[in-house]
Motif scaffolding. Structure first.
Motif, PDB file in Angstrom:
ATOM      1  N   VAL A 101      -1.438   3.199  -5.193  1.00 51.52           N
ATOM      2  CA  VAL A 101      -2.601   2.359  -5.500  1.00 51.52           C
ATOM      3  C   VAL A 101      -2.694   1.196  -4.522  1.00 51.52           C
ATOM      4  O   VAL A 101      -3.763   0.909  -3.967  1.00 51.52           O
ATOM      5  N   LEU A 102      -1.585   0.509  -4.309  1.00 53.27           N
ATOM      6  CA  LEU A 102      -1.600  -0.645  -3.411  1.00 53.27           C
ATOM      7  C   LEU A 102      -1.927  -0.226  -1.980  1.00 53.27           C
ATOM      8  O   LEU A 102      -2.700  -0.904  -1.293  1.00 53.27           O
ATOM      9  N   LYS A 103      -1.365   0.881  -1.533  1.00 51.97           N
ATOM     10  CA  LYS A 103      -1.635   1.327  -0.167  1.00 51.97           C
ATOM     11  C   LYS A 103      -3.102   1.664   0.003  1.00 51.97           C
ATOM     12  O   LYS A 103      -3.731   1.275   1.002  1.00 51.97           O
ATOM     13  N   ASP A 104      -3.676   2.374  -0.956  1.00 50.10           N
ATOM     14  CA  ASP A 104      -5.089   2.717  -0.861  1.00 50.10           C
ATOM     15  C   ASP A 104      -5.955   1.453  -0.894  1.00 50.10           C
ATOM     16  O   ASP A 104      -6.934   1.349  -0.147  1.00 50.10           O
ATOM     17  N   ASP A 105      -5.594   0.492  -1.728  1.00 51.20           N
ATOM     18  CA  ASP A 105      -6.346  -0.768  -1.791  1.00 51.20           C
ATOM     19  C   ASP A 105      -6.289  -1.516  -0.460  1.00 51.20           C
ATOM     20  O   ASP A 105      -7.274  -2.116  -0.031  1.00 51.20           O
ATOM     21  N   ILE A 106      -5.139  -1.465   0.192  1.00 51.38           N
ATOM     22  CA  ILE A 106      -4.987  -2.143   1.486  1.00 51.38           C
ATOM     23  C   ILE A 106      -5.800  -1.427   2.562  1.00 51.38           C
ATOM     24  O   ILE A 106      -6.526  -2.053   3.336  1.00 51.38           O
ATOM     25  N   LEU A 107      -5.705  -0.098   2.606  1.00 52.54           N
ATOM     26  CA  LEU A 107      -6.411   0.670   3.639  1.00 52.54           C
ATOM     27  C   LEU A 107      -7.922   0.581   3.474  1.00 52.54           C
ATOM     28  O   LEU A 107      -8.660   0.605   4.457  1.00 52.54           O
ATOM     29  N   GLY A 133       0.875 -11.297  -5.730  1.00 53.75           N
ATOM     30  CA  GLY A 133       1.656 -11.979  -6.764  1.00 53.75           C
ATOM     31  C   GLY A 133       2.226 -11.001  -7.770  1.00 53.75           C
ATOM     32  O   GLY A 133       1.526 -10.090  -8.237  1.00 53.75           O
ATOM     33  N   GLU A 134       3.481 -11.150  -8.101  1.00 55.99           N
ATOM     34  CA  GLU A 134       4.143 -10.192  -8.977  1.00 55.99           C
ATOM     35  C   GLU A 134       3.498 -10.137 -10.356  1.00 55.99           C
ATOM     36  O   GLU A 134       3.288  -9.055 -10.902  1.00 55.99           O
ATOM     37  N   THR A 135       3.208 -11.281 -10.929  1.00 55.15           N
ATOM     38  CA  THR A 135       2.616 -11.293 -12.271  1.00 55.15           C
ATOM     39  C   THR A 135       1.247 -10.626 -12.271  1.00 55.15           C
ATOM     40  O   THR A 135       0.952  -9.747 -13.096  1.00 55.15           O
ATOM     41  N   GLU A 170       0.470  -6.834 -13.953  1.00 52.40           N
ATOM     42  CA  GLU A 170      -0.504  -6.695 -15.038  1.00 52.40           C
ATOM     43  C   GLU A 170      -1.633  -5.749 -14.640  1.00 52.40           C
ATOM     44  O   GLU A 170      -2.078  -4.924 -15.435  1.00 52.40           O
ATOM     45  N   ARG A 171      -2.084  -5.873 -13.415  1.00 49.69           N
ATOM     46  CA  ARG A 171      -3.185  -5.024 -12.942  1.00 49.69           C
ATOM     47  C   ARG A 171      -2.797  -3.558 -12.941  1.00 49.69           C
ATOM     48  O   ARG A 171      -3.590  -2.688 -13.307  1.00 49.69           O
ATOM     49  N   LEU A 172      -1.572  -3.270 -12.529  1.00 47.03           N
ATOM     50  CA  LEU A 172      -1.118  -1.889 -12.410  1.00 47.03           C
ATOM     51  C   LEU A 172      -0.462  -1.360 -13.679  1.00 47.03           C
ATOM     52  O   LEU A 172      -0.187  -0.168 -13.785  1.00 47.03           O
ATOM     53  N   GLY A 173      -0.208  -2.266 -14.625  1.00 39.93           N
ATOM     54  CA  GLY A 173       0.397  -1.844 -15.878  1.00 39.93           C
ATOM     55  C   GLY A 173       1.843  -1.410 -15.742  1.00 39.93           C
ATOM     56  O   GLY A 173       2.283  -0.453 -16.391  1.00 39.93           O
ATOM     57  N   ILE A 174       2.598  -2.108 -14.887  1.00 35.52           N
ATOM     58  CA  ILE A 174       4.003  -1.768 -14.669  1.00 35.52           C
ATOM     59  C   ILE A 174       4.841  -3.039 -14.711  1.00 35.52           C
ATOM     60  O   ILE A 174       4.311  -4.152 -14.691  1.00 35.52           O
ATOM     61  N   SER A 175       6.159  -2.857 -14.740  1.00 37.56           N
ATOM     62  CA  SER A 175       7.053  -4.010 -14.705  1.00 37.56           C
ATOM     63  C   SER A 175       7.254  -4.465 -13.261  1.00 37.56           C
ATOM     64  O   SER A 175       6.797  -3.814 -12.322  1.00 37.56           O
ATOM     65  N   ARG A 176       7.957  -5.570 -13.096  1.00 44.18           N
ATOM     66  CA  ARG A 176       8.118  -6.119 -11.750  1.00 44.18           C
ATOM     67  C   ARG A 176       9.059  -5.294 -10.875  1.00 44.18           C
ATOM     68  O   ARG A 176       8.908  -5.276  -9.649  1.00 44.18           O
TER      69      ARG A 176
END
Length: 222
Positions: free
Chosen positions: A10-16, A27-29, A33-39
């Motif tokens: 998800v993050l890679k696609d958002d960056i590209l 930001g970790e928090t 929260e956005r991705l629904g995962i832990s840190r």
């Protein structure tokens, strides 16, 4: 799929796709929260992105999306030229004629549709890349090219479609395809180098134009 793998994708696609623009602080928090995962899986994903040069973790643990600057573009294309000219040489040496004969026909027909179907032309260029990848038959070179293309995909969104440049690009790709068909390794490499240098010049030129800031509407000129 592991949480860290999903976060990475998800993050890679958002960056590209510039949904996360250069300079964005991850930001970790917020991202957890956005991705629904832990840190913990988020940090694993960011570490992978940092290894690929898409995120800078030197400014803090959160990570920052790396910049796309003229200097970066020049360095990317220097590496791209080294890799893709060798790929063209190997493709000319090992190609299957029928694949590149079909591509030659499609590039010959491409100019007629450039004014109404640029997306189709970009797909055709992608097919040529895939054909060269397959023909060169070198998994180590392919791995290097695959890593580089993530950066190139992001950089291309800085450029604008330029009809004159697209027409030049068709001719340049045709020369590459014909050289591969003719098993002319030197010409395949030289034609690739010329194409890449002209593409970089166009990218640097259009990236500085007023319209280049509207990243949501730009596609990038090959």
């Amino acid at each position: 799929m592991r949480a860290s793998d999903r976060a990475y994708d998800v993050l890679k696609d958002d960056i590209l796709q510039w949904r996360l623009a250069p300079g964005t602080v991850l930001g970790e928090t917020e991202q957890s929260e956005r991705l629904g995962i832990s840190r913990t899986p988020l940090r694993e994903a960011i570490t992978r992105l940092a290894a690929e040069g898409l995120v800078d973790t030197q400014r803090g643990r959160a990570g920052v999306v790396t910049d796309v600057s003229p200097a970066n573009l020049t360095e990317l294309f220097e590496l791209r030229e080294a890799l893709e000219t060798q790929a063209a040489r190997l493709a000319a040496r090992r190609r299957k004629a029928e694949v590149f004969l079909a591509l030659r026909d499609d590039f010959l027909a491409a100019p007629a549709g450039l004014d109404r179907d640029t997306a189709g032309y970009y797909d055709l260029v992608g097919r040529l890349d895939a054909a060269v990848d397959a023909a060169m038959a070198n998994r180590f070179l392919l791995a290097s090219l695959t890593g580089l293309r993530s950066h190139l995909a992001r950089a291309r969104r800085l450029a604008q479609d330029n009809p004159a440049r697209l027409a030049e690009s068709v001719a340049e790709h045709l020369l590459i395809v014909q050289a591969i068909l003719d098993r002319d390794e030197m010409l395949a490499a030289q034609a690739t180098a010329v194409h890449l240098r002209r593409s970089l010049a166009n990218l640097l030129d259009t990236a500085g134009s007023p319209g280049a800031s509207d990243l949501s509407s730009t596609k990038g000129t090959p």
